[in-house]
Design a protein around this motif. Structure first.
Motif, PDB file in Angstrom:
ATOM      1  N   GLY A 184       0.807  -1.209   0.000  1.00  0.00           N
ATOM      2  CA  GLY A 184       0.000   0.000   0.000  1.00  0.00           C
ATOM      3  C   GLY A 184       0.839   1.258   0.000  1.00  0.00           C
ATOM      4  N   GLY A 185       0.318   2.276  -0.670  1.00  0.00           N
ATOM      5  CA  GLY A 185       1.037   3.535  -0.742  1.00  0.00           C
ATOM      6  C   GLY A 185       1.840   3.651  -2.025  1.00  0.00           C
ATOM      7  N   LYS A 186       2.158   4.864  -2.387  1.00  0.00           N
ATOM      8  CA  LYS A 186       2.873   5.140  -3.624  1.00  0.00           C
ATOM      9  C   LYS A 186       4.267   4.519  -3.607  1.00  0.00           C
ATOM     10  CE  LYS A 186       4.191   8.963  -6.657  1.00  0.00           C
ATOM     11  NZ  LYS A 186       4.207  10.453  -6.822  1.00  0.00           N
ATOM     12  N   GLY A 187       4.590   3.825  -4.700  1.00  0.00           N
ATOM     13  CA  GLY A 187       5.902   3.229  -4.834  1.00  0.00           C
ATOM     14  C   GLY A 187       6.093   1.923  -4.101  1.00  0.00           C
ATOM     15  N   ASN A 188       5.039   1.387  -3.479  1.00  0.00           N
ATOM     16  CA  ASN A 188       5.133   0.133  -2.732  1.00  0.00           C
ATOM     17  C   ASN A 188       4.382  -0.988  -3.445  1.00  0.00           C
ATOM     18  OD1 ASN A 188       6.572   1.432  -0.624  1.00  0.00           O
ATOM     19  ND2 ASN A 188       4.643   2.105   0.295  1.00  0.00           N
ATOM     20  N   ALA A 189       4.567  -2.197  -2.959  1.00  0.00           N
ATOM     21  CA  ALA A 189       3.773  -3.315  -3.461  1.00  0.00           C
ATOM     22  C   ALA A 189       2.304  -3.080  -3.119  1.00  0.00           C
ATOM     23  CB  ALA A 189       4.271  -4.621  -2.849  1.00  0.00           C
TER      24      ALA A 189
END
Length: 230
Positions: free
Chosen positions: A117-122
């Motif tokens: 979850g979150g920008k740039g994450n899985a």
């Protein structure tokens, strides 16, 4: 100690106990009454720790779109782990896993972590999120890992607002406004018809006066002259 002093000490103890009991009853045991906000779900199995687990739905109740599972998974072991799947027991929904970059499995390196979850994450996207979980509920979530096996816990279901705004799912894009089917057809048919009237075929199909409609006055004397000559 005299008998009167002993009686006084016992009475004071009884009064203090009664006050504490009454205060506890008045306050209640709910988190809302005690002004205690429950922490995000966390658990551990073997060398795997799962922290800050939540199911985040759309920000607006009427919005259509998926939900997501967010969490941080730590691997304290000496070998890499693969997050093979996430399931929500009691539902038929599918959770789609996507690594932070490219395609392939979501790996948790030895001695490292992976954030969902979150920008740039899985990411872990729940299709049909509204049917799977309702805001305010606690949803059982099971993380299946390649070595450790199943790691389950109860995650809070929250909308993508406030603190969770940047970790929530994207809403489905709105469908573009439909264009009336007659509009392009009318424009398409009128455009070629305008020059068609100038073709040599038009007089043959219609009256011979059509192409010379703008020169009727010149045609009249010519006709009369022709008649006189005859």
């Amino acid at each position: 100690m005299s008998r009167s002093l002993r009686h006084g000490a016992l009475a004071a103890t009884a009064i203090a106990f009664s006050i504490v009991s009454l205060s506890a009853c008045a306050a209640g045991n709910s988190a809302e009454t005690l002004k205690v906000r429950p922490d995000n779900a966390a658990t551990s199995v073997g060398t795997i720790k799962v922290q800050n687990a939540n199911v985040i739905t759309q920000a607006e109740p009427e919005a259509e779109g998926p939900a997501v599972v967010v969490a941080t998974l730590f691997n304290d072991g000496t070998e890499d782990e693969v997050l093979e799947s996430i399931t929500l027991p009691g539902t038929d929904v599918q959770v789609k896993l996507q690594p932070a970059k490219g395609a392939g499995p979501v790996e948790i390196p030895a001695g490292g972590r992976v954030v969902l979850g979150g920008k740039g994450n899985a990411s872990a996207v729940i299709e049909g999120g509204r049917e799977a979980a309702q805001d305010g509920n606690v949803q059982q979530v099971v993380f299946k890992l390649s070595r450790t096996g199943d790691v389950g816990l109860g995650a809070n279901v929250v909308p993508a607002t406030g603190y969770y705004k940047d970790f929530g799912p994207s809403a489905l894009p709105e469908a573009p406004a439909a264009t009336p089917s007659g509009t392009p057809e009318t424009g398409g048919s009128e455009t070629p018809e305008a020059p068609a009237g100038e073709n040599s075929e038009s007089p043959a199909a219609g009256t011979p006066e059509s192409p010379a409609a703008g020169t009727e006055q010149q045609g009249t004397p010519e006709t009369a002259t022709a008649g006189t000559a005859g």
